[in-house]
Design an enzyme around this catalytic site. Structure first.
Site, PDB file in Angstrom:
ATOM      1  N   LYS A   1      82.371 -90.810 -20.774  1.00 49.52           N
ATOM      2  CA  LYS A   1      81.970 -89.603 -21.497  1.00 49.52           C
ATOM      3  C   LYS A   1      82.477 -88.368 -20.764  1.00 49.52           C
ATOM      4  O   LYS A   1      82.767 -88.422 -19.568  1.00 49.52           O
ATOM      5  CB  LYS A   1      80.443 -89.532 -21.586  1.00 49.52           C
ATOM      6  CG  LYS A   1      79.833 -90.508 -22.565  1.00 49.52           C
ATOM      7  CD  LYS A   1      78.320 -90.364 -22.596  1.00 49.52           C
ATOM      8  CE  LYS A   1      77.674 -91.371 -23.537  1.00 49.52           C
ATOM      9  NZ  LYS A   1      78.024 -91.202 -24.950  1.00 49.52           N
TER      10      LYS A   1
ATOM     11  N   ARG B   1      74.730-101.029 -29.383  1.00 50.22           N
ATOM     12  CA  ARG B   1      74.750-102.109 -30.371  1.00 50.22           C
ATOM     13  C   ARG B   1      75.019-103.466 -29.706  1.00 50.22           C
ATOM     14  O   ARG B   1      74.614-104.496 -30.217  1.00 50.22           O
ATOM     15  CB  ARG B   1      75.771-101.777 -31.468  1.00 50.22           C
ATOM     16  CG  ARG B   1      77.181-101.664 -30.991  1.00 50.22           C
ATOM     17  CD  ARG B   1      78.084-100.890 -31.956  1.00 50.22           C
ATOM     18  NE  ARG B   1      77.897 -99.445 -31.857  1.00 50.22           N
ATOM     19  CZ  ARG B   1      78.558 -98.551 -32.590  1.00 50.22           C
ATOM     20  NH1 ARG B   1      79.391 -98.948 -33.520  1.00 50.22           N
ATOM     21  NH2 ARG B   1      78.334 -97.256 -32.443  1.00 50.22           N
TER      22      ARG B   1
HETATM   23  N1  BES Z   1      73.883 -93.257 -26.235  1.00 53.70           N
HETATM   24  C1  BES Z   1      74.978 -92.892 -27.056  1.00 53.70           C
HETATM   25  C2  BES Z   1      74.529 -92.136 -28.303  1.00 53.70           C
HETATM   26  C3  BES Z   1      74.089 -90.733 -28.069  1.00 53.70           C
HETATM   27  C4  BES Z   1      75.023 -89.730 -27.974  1.00 53.70           C
HETATM   28  C5  BES Z   1      72.764 -90.427 -27.964  1.00 53.70           C
HETATM   29  C6  BES Z   1      74.611 -88.429 -27.768  1.00 53.70           C
HETATM   30  C7  BES Z   1      72.356 -89.146 -27.744  1.00 53.70           C
HETATM   31  C8  BES Z   1      73.278 -88.133 -27.651  1.00 53.70           C
HETATM   32  C9  BES Z   1      75.731 -94.119 -27.499  1.00 53.70           C
HETATM   33  O1  BES Z   1      75.759 -95.165 -26.608  1.00 53.70           O
HETATM   34  C10 BES Z   1      77.142 -93.699 -27.715  1.00 53.70           C
HETATM   35  O2  BES Z   1      77.774 -93.350 -26.765  1.00 53.70           O
HETATM   36  N2  BES Z   1      77.578 -93.729 -28.952  1.00 53.70           N
HETATM   37  C11 BES Z   1      78.900 -93.312 -29.289  1.00 53.70           C
HETATM   38  C12 BES Z   1      79.447 -94.295 -30.277  1.00 53.70           C
HETATM   39  C13 BES Z   1      80.914 -94.137 -30.517  1.00 53.70           C
HETATM   40  C14 BES Z   1      81.685 -94.514 -29.275  1.00 53.70           C
HETATM   41  C15 BES Z   1      81.309 -95.010 -31.678  1.00 53.70           C
HETATM   42  C16 BES Z   1      78.796 -91.916 -29.903  1.00 53.70           C
HETATM   43  O3  BES Z   1      77.849 -91.647 -30.637  1.00 53.70           O
HETATM   44  O4  BES Z   1      79.649 -91.100 -29.597  1.00 53.70           O
HETATM   45 MN    MN Z   2      77.359 -94.982 -25.184  1.00 55.87          MN
END
Ligand code: BES
Ligand code: MN
Ligand code: ZN
Length: 498
Positions: free
Chosen positions: A280, A354
């Site tokens: 990230k 997931r």
């Molecule tokens: N934990 C995150 C989702 C999330 C993002 C929660 C921001 C709260 C705030 C999750 O694991 C994630 O990173 N999801 C990605 C999915 C994508 C890579 C398809 C996302 O939402 O960017």
């Molecule tokens: Mn994630």
């Protein structure tokens, strides 16, 4: 905090502080009229002179309420009498809790429960008082030096009831509200703790501690070897880049006969989500300590259920690990075999929620559950879609979705149903495995839920995406404890208690 419902007028009047409601247009509520009499028409005059409009949530503290039986009186605006419903009532109670916390009062009598509010019986009116007073007293785990917070002065809160029957309903409402409050507190504490404290091992130890505290709970925290033995290939892929050992936490609450099918709550417990190799961006990465909020809320709901001794069977399953980059970490393009046997091509290691959940959902099958509800901070896309007002709800069962929706409305912890289906699964096509773990940007919350749906075949299943609701960013940064209120309401309803 100690809560009580009181019918006796004399007993009520002895309080340190009386909380009374006033509608707009100088329309005094039940108790305000009474206190106005004691004070020689003072409250009516306040309104006439424009000093208290009575808008919803308006607050006025009368510190030396001469004539009144209580040492202090707090006036709370209730808005227009005709429009006084659930939202207005909650706002009024919230204002009362905040105002009271700032006084020196040690005990208070809340008369707001005497006011009729559309859609709220007296039990629910009392329940909201207990819940919101608990929530208002919440303090984040204190890791600052030098500023030890003072213990709250207010220790006893009573609510007024019209007669013995109403008092009985109110007393039950108070017990439920207090349990909801205590579930929220646990969830918020776990969410707010830093990720170097709140590790998978720590989450496991908190679950074991719940089992020690409540005889109806049995808990175990399965380690990496156990998770391997269960063939949870997707869960293991997420944890493999981390130095922190994973835990599969399983808590069984027995409140009904052995044969009664349990409800399973499954929580995403990523104690820190760096994104893994699909790292990230640095800004706001700290917020990914909240990525175990799903786990925190299912443990919070479990605590509330245990406190209430609900006559149901409940199983709580938490998949807890970190998502970290390292030489040992899972890579984009790796293919893993899930516990269900289906293979997954991991195209983005940041779509890890997931992966841990699909194996936890498969694990839930061994309990022959009546329903499986997973709770997860799953997608940023859900925040884009719903903001922080509604949790996303996806389900393969319309009746279950309707039940959860109704619980969310009653508890003021609302959800909004979103679609799942083969169209979204098509976005998850892989050339090399049964399914890929990402399906592009469009409909991100729906593709994530549809991925889980593939693992929930023939289960009565619902998914709650709480990425937007479980915590707040900005100046209010912190865990909210959502959706504990909604889950507890749903379980209380299933138990036939309300
Ligand atoms: N934990 C995150 C989702 C999330 C993002 C929660 C921001 C709260 C705030 C999750 O694991 C994630 O990173 N999801 C990605 C999915 C994508 C890579 C398809 C996302 O939402 O960017
Ligand atoms: Mn994630
Ligand atoms: Zn995540």
């Amino acid at each position: 905090m100690e809560f009580k419902a009181i019918v006796d007028v004399k007993a009520r009047e002895a309080a340190d502080c009386a909380v009374i409601g006033i509608y707009e247009q100088g329309d005094l509520g039940v108790a305000a009229a009474l206190v106005d009499g004691q004070m020689g028409g003072f409250i009516g005059k306040l309104h006439a002179e424009g000093d208290f409009a009575g808008k919803v949530g308006d607050v006025l503290l009368l510190p030396m309420a001469s004539g009144a039986a209580a040492a202090r009186v707090i006036l709370i605006g209730l808005g227009a009498r005709g429009a006084f419903g659930r939202k207005q009532y909650r706002k009024a109670v919230h204002a009362a809790a905040q105002a009271l916390g700032k006084t020196g009062a040690t005990d208070a009598i809340v008369y707001l429960t005497l006011e009729e509010a559309t859609g709220l019986d007296v039990g629910y009116r009392a329940r909201i008082v207990a819940e919101l007073f608990c929530v208002n007293a919440y303090k984040v785990p204190d890791l600052k030096t030098g500023t030890k917070p003072k213990a709250p002065k207010l220790t006893r809160v009573s609510v007024a009831a019209e007669n013995a029957k109403a008092a009985k309903a109110a007393a039950l409402g108070l017990v439920i509200g207090e349990a909801v409050g205590s579930g929220i507190t646990l969830a918020r504490d776990l969410g707010n703790l830093p990720p170097n404290v709140c590790t998978p091992t720590y989450l496991g130890s908190r679950a074991l501690q719940l089992a020690k505290e409540w005889p109806r709970i049995k808990a175990k925290a399965i380690d990496a070897a156990g998770i391997k033995a269960l063939k949870m290939g997707a869960f293991l892929a997420v944890t493999q880049g981390s130095e922190q050992p994973p835990r599969l936490i399983v808590c069984e609450y027995r409140g009904a006969k052995k044969g009664v099918a349990p409800i399973c709550l499954v929580g995403k417990g990523i104690t820190f989500d760096s994104g893994g190799i699909s790292l990230k961006d640095p800004p706001a990465m700290d917020e990914m300590k909240f990525d175990m909020s799903g786990a925190a809320t299912v443990l919070g709901a479990l605590r509330a259920v245990a406190e209430l001794e609900l006559p149901i069977n409940l199983v709580v399953i938490v998949a807890a690990c970190e998502n970290m980059p390292s030489g040992a970490a899972v890579k984009p393009a790796d293919i893993v075999t899930t516990m269900s046997g289906q293979t997954v091509e991991i195209l983005n290691t940041d779509a890890e929620g997931r992966l841990v959940l699909c194996d936890a959902i498969t694990y839930s099958r061994r309990f022959k559950p009546a329903a499986v509800i997973d709770v997860a901070t799953l997608t940023g896309a859900c925040i884009v879609a719903l903001g922080n007002h509604f949790s996303g709800l996806m389900s393969n069962d319309e009746a279950l979705a309707a039940e959860l929706s109704a619980a969310g409305t009653r508890a003021d912890d609302r959800v909004w149903q979103m679609p799942i289906g083969e169209e979204y699964v098509d976005q998850l096509k892989s050339n090399f495995a049964d399914i890929a773990n990402v399906g592009g940007r469009d409909g991100g919350a729906c593709t994530a839920a549809s991925f889980l749906w593939k693992f929930a075949k023939d289960l009565n299943w619902a998914h709650l995406d709480v990425a937007g609701t479980a915590w707040l960013s900005g100046s209010q940064k912190g865990s909210t404890g959502r959706p504990v209120p909604m889950l507890v309401d749903f379980l209380v309803e299933r138990a036939g208690l309300q």
